[in-house]
Write an enzyme that holds these catalytic residues in place. Structure first.
Site, PDB file in Angstrom:
ATOM      1  N   HIS A 168       0.814  -1.224   0.000  1.00 48.78           N
ATOM      2  CA  HIS A 168       0.000   0.000   0.000  1.00 48.78           C
ATOM      3  C   HIS A 168       0.842   1.265   0.000  1.00 48.78           C
ATOM      4  CE1 HIS A 168      -4.096  -1.708   0.697  1.00 48.78           C
ATOM      5  NE2 HIS A 168      -3.332  -2.758   0.895  1.00 48.78           N
ATOM      6  N   ASP A 376       3.329   9.422  -0.654  1.00 53.60           N
ATOM      7  CA  ASP A 376       2.168   8.615  -0.278  1.00 53.60           C
ATOM      8  C   ASP A 376       1.973   7.523  -1.312  1.00 53.60           C
ATOM      9  OD1 ASP A 376      -0.065   7.890   1.179  1.00 53.60           O
ATOM     10  OD2 ASP A 376      -0.844   9.941   1.287  1.00 53.60           O
TER      11      ASP A 376
END
Ligand code: ADP
Ligand code: F6P
Length: 485
Positions: A168, A376
């Site tokens: 992720h 991110d």
């Protein structure tokens, strides 16, 4: 549990078994976090089982049986951790080594051998328990940096099922990854998976480079890797949200009530929203600094805008998180002190999680979504902000070029989060953007998040995974000339 324990609750053969550090009960938890949201939404649609940590610690965790519950057709199978395991595996190796490393922050990596040992012990324990629970036709999908060695451990139990891994968070270039002590020992275990998924093409390319340069893997023509006698597929699968459900949330009765309340309390002021876990990767200090710059430079906005920053604390016992919290508190105080009026608080900082409806309402009531992480994996807040907008009068998304989402959400105002003047200028542009341009940008963004929603993500990953076959490479010729960007 009755005699026979976990076997009685065994997942029906051929079901999806998801494994992640955290398991969220969709009925009870309002956990902040992209993984919990995306996995929860996938399992709600497919059914199956979700295996992981209960979120609890107990001294006899190593002896206790897993707890099994069924919620809406999904088995939630959880185990407790001991204090020692939590400190080594979660706070230690996952959050003080892997998290900063994978977010390009070598300076924050704090490696200790005991952390790594405990990380491996917990992965082994997870695998030992899960192996008893699996049927021969199950498909196993393991998530995130906490569980890299898990497939290798499952293979030790003779598990032959397809096992996929999805990261992720970002995967940085090999020069960064190779700064981690024991990186070879850890990352060669990824080769026990059949499929490895990343958020972006850039992450996938970095991983392929790492596997070739550091592990001696070879790149095949179709982009998969050959390692010893195994072929491992690796691809980008950008994670998304359930766009329709989120859009509905932002217009339901509860959301309408919330929006009315927000509109009353803000009056004619323009709302700018930021929603992030308290994490140094989110660029919160840089964001507040840019907002201060915006109020200093574009003076006409004073007393006309409010930045609503919703930031629940996370990983609080880790030093770098405590430090960022102190910096933010100070900066918030400085800004409110420098510009605030009796009737105006420039930054409203809410330090907790809020329910999905309230969040959707807050996005919809905000003219600007400010999403400026320094790094991110994807960033689901950017997608939620777009999904929640009123199509006739949408707000503007300001998005960091270093969020995975920027690879596809190109009609946002893309900024460099380190450049506070540029972010301040983007705020000024967003607030003054004509309706027509806002609509055009929003339409294009909405189309892109619909195309890559959470269902497309899980469908694509799972169909790739069920098509993989662990076995001897050699079906495809080697592409020795293949170069990566
Ligand atoms: P990360 O996974 O690094 O936390 P993402 O933006 O990908 O970042 O995902 C964050 C998820 O957590 C989103 O679904 C967001 O709505 C949710 N979230 C973040 N902060 C809050 C909060 N304060 N209250 C409720 N949900 C939150
Ligand atoms: O991938 C990292 C991640 O799992 C996110 O998806 C999630 O938001 C966050 O970490 C949650 O962190 P933690 O489980 O440490 O609170």
């Amino acid at each position: 549990m009755a005699r026979g324990g976990i076997r009685e609750k065994r997942v029906r053969e051929g079901r999806l078994v998801v494994v992640s550090n955290r398991v969220a009960d969709p009925k009870r938890d309002r956990k902040a976090g992209g993984l919990a949201v995306a996995v929860g939404e996938t399992l709600e649609a497919t059914g199956g089982a979700w295996f992981g940590w209960s979120g609890e610690i107990s001294s006899d965790a190593r002896k206790a049986k897993p707890q099994v519950r069924q919620v809406d057709g999904v088995y939630l199978v959880t185990i407790d951790l001991t204090r020692e395991e939590l400190d080594g595996y979660y706070f230690g190796f996952s959050n003080q080594c892997l998290w900063p490393l994978l977010h390009y922050r070598i300076d924050l990596v704090h490696f200790e051998q005991e952390y790594y040992d405990e990380y491996r012990i917990v992965n082994r324990r997870f695998a030992n328990l899960l192996a008893q629970f699996l049927g021969p036709n199950d498909v196993i999908w393991i998530h995130d940096l906490h569980l890299i060695p898990m497939a290798a451990e499952l293979r030790q139990h003779g598990c032959k099922q397809p096992i996929g891994f999805f990261l992720h968070v970002p995967f940085p270039p090999p020069e960064v990854v190779s700064a981690l002590p024991r990186h070879h020992d850890l990352l060669k275990d990824l080769m026990a998976y059949d499929l490895i998924g990343f958020q972006t093409k850039r992450d996938t390319a970095c991983f392929r480079n790492y596997a070739m340069q550091e592990l001696g893997a070879q790149l095949l023509r179709d982009g998969s890797l050959q390692y010893a006698s195994y072929r491992i597929q690796c691809e980008a699968f950008p994670v998304g949200i359930d766009v329709d459900t989120f859009a509905e949330l932002s217009t339901n009765a509860e959301a309408r009530k919330q929006i009315e309340f927000l509109q009353q309390s803000k009056g004619s002021r323009v709302l700018i929203v930021g929603v992030d876990r308290l994490d140094y990767s989110k660029g919160l200090v840089e964001r507040l600094t840019a907002y201060r710059e915006f109020l200093r430079t574009y003076k006409e906005n004073r007393n006309k805008v409010v930045l609503m920053q919703v930031t629940p604390p996370s990983r609080e016992t880790v030093k770098s998180y405590a430090q960022i919290r102190r910096e933010l508190d100070r900066l918030e105080g400085d800004i409110n002190g420098e510009f605030g009026e009796m009737d105006w608080t420039p930054v409203r900082y809410i330090r907790r999680s809020v329910g999905r409806e309230r969040l959707a309402a807050l996005y919809r009531a905000s003219r600007v979504g400010l999403v400026t992480p320094l790094r991110d994996g994807m960033n689901l807040v950017a997608k939620e902000y777009v999904a929640a907008q009123n199509e006739n009068d949408p707000g503007v998304l300001i998005l960091s070029r270093f969020a995975g989402a920027a690879e596809t959400m190109k009609q946002a105002l893309i900024v460099n989060p380190y450049d506070v003047e540029q972010v301040a200028y983007a705020l000024q542009m967003a607030i003054n953007m004509p309706l027509e341009e806002r609509r055009e940008r929003h339409q294009a963004l909405l189309a892109s998040i619909r195309k890559e929603d959470v269902h497309a993500w899980s469908r694509a990953f799972l169909s790739h995974l069920s098509g993989t076959k662990r076995g001897f490479a050699g079906i495809l010729p080697l592409d020795r000339d293949a170069q990566l960007q």
